[in-house]
Enzyme design. Structure first.
Site, mmCIF file in Angstrom:
data_model
loop_
_atom_site.group_PDB
_atom_site.id
_atom_site.type_symbol
_atom_site.label_atom_id
_atom_site.label_comp_id
_atom_site.label_asym_id
_atom_site.label_seq_id
_atom_site.Cartn_x
_atom_site.Cartn_y
_atom_site.Cartn_z
ATOM 1 N N SER A 106 43.419 35.220 38.300
ATOM 2 C CA SER A 106 43.618 36.576 37.793
ATOM 3 C C SER A 106 42.287 37.214 37.393
ATOM 4 C CB SER A 106 44.615 36.543 36.630
ATOM 5 O OG SER A 106 45.116 37.817 36.337
ATOM 6 N N MET A 107 42.101 37.584 36.129
ATOM 7 C CA MET A 107 40.838 38.170 35.699
ATOM 8 C C MET A 107 39.674 37.240 36.014
ATOM 9 S SD MET A 107 39.517 39.195 31.867
ATOM 10 C CE MET A 107 38.922 37.523 31.496
#
Length: 307
Positions: A106-107
């Site tokens: 994700s991030m």
């Protein structure tokens, strides 16, 4: 190598403003792999996956700044993707790693993509878990996002006292499950090991409240594609069929599709596995074979043949 990945150690890397905490698995002389978790998670995100990966590697999973047990950024300082990239460079320097692979969820995948574009000579391979490697926004949106993010920070700073809510452990579990309904209860417990701090009367979430503010440094799709073109290492993108892209509107899906096509056009690998956004934590046995095969082919075997 005889060391098993069940042997885990805690490490700390000093930075100019504090320290980055991390967990390490595998032999000290193993092939170096940095593991980067997603927004509001912590390095516990990799607790179930790493033990299933090749034992020839040295895995170091970070708590990003403001997450888990790592220090929060100083007062008045924003959380941005370039600042996470700078942290990553400092961590690599602290570990004395000049070249390594990155697994990012994700991030963390977006940080991995940006780092690999800016420092291609330092990266052997990148594995992006349910992440396209960059998080572009329309040029028309960026100015408003910057304004909102700055306003949020200024409002936060004018409050006389920042009150932190105290939870029982059960209520903290309920809150994290409500915020991340795709997490299993066991996954929530894993993340809370580093995500809670004990205080009088119960627990508080350890992450910095400023993480909730708008990220004020964003790229357009054109800028993201230009950065993507600077990545020189092999890339594996592992998408979840019920993951991030299913939560986006049609315009964002189109943007992600364009980024994924950019990887395919450069002969990188994009695969889809059954599961949700946290499949690597909830069901690591689904992700591990794909990641292990990639590390074996693109990192371990190539470095063995070069030595």
């Amino acid at each position: 190598m005889s060391t098993t990945l069940k042997e885990v150690s805690e490490i700390s890397i000093p930075l100019p403003w504090g320290q980055i905490k991390a967990r390490a698995w595998g032999p000290d002389d193993g092939y170096p792999v940095l593991c980067l978790h997603g927004w509001a998670d912590n390095c516990g995100s990799f607790n179930t996956l790493i033990p299933l990966l090749p034992k020839e590697c040295r895995y170091v999973a970070l708590d990003h700044a403001g997450h888990g047990l790592s220090s929060h950024r100083p007062s008045g300082v924003f959380y941005t993707f370039p600042s996470y990239v700078a942290d990553l460079y400092r961590v690599a320097d602290g570990l004395k790693w000049t070249k390594f692979s990155i697994i990012g969820h994700s991030m963390g995948g977006n940080v991995a993509g940006m780092f690999s574009a800016l420092y291609p000579e330092m990266v052997d391979a990148i594995i992006l878990l349910d992440a396209p490697g960059f998080l572009p926004k329309d040029a028309a949106e960026i100015s408003e996002l910057m304004r909102e993010g700055i306003h949020e920070m200024l409002q936060y700073e004018t409050k006389a006292e920042q009150k932190t809510k105290v939870y029982t452990y059960e209520k903290a579990m309920e809150r994290l499950l409500a915020a991340n309904p795709t997490l299993s209860e066991e996954s929530v417990r894993i993340l809370l090991e580093r995500g809670l701090a004990a205080v009088e009367g119960g627990f508080v979430f350890s992450r910095d409240l400023r993480l909730n503010f708008k990220n004020i440094v964003r790229l357009t799709l054109e800028q993201s594609l230009e950065m993507q073109s600077r990545i020189k290492s092999s890339v594996l993108v592992v998408l979840a069929d019920k993951g991030l892209s299913t939560l986006q509107d049609s315009k964002q899906k189109e943007t992600i599709s364009t980024l994924l096509q950019g990887y395919l056009d450069r002969n990188h690998t994009v695969v889809t596995v059954p599961g949700d956004h946290h499949v690597h934590l909830n069901n690591p046995e689904v992700v591990a074979p794909v990641v292990s095969d990639f590390l074996q082919r693109k990192v371990i075997s190539q470095q063995l043949s070069a030595s």
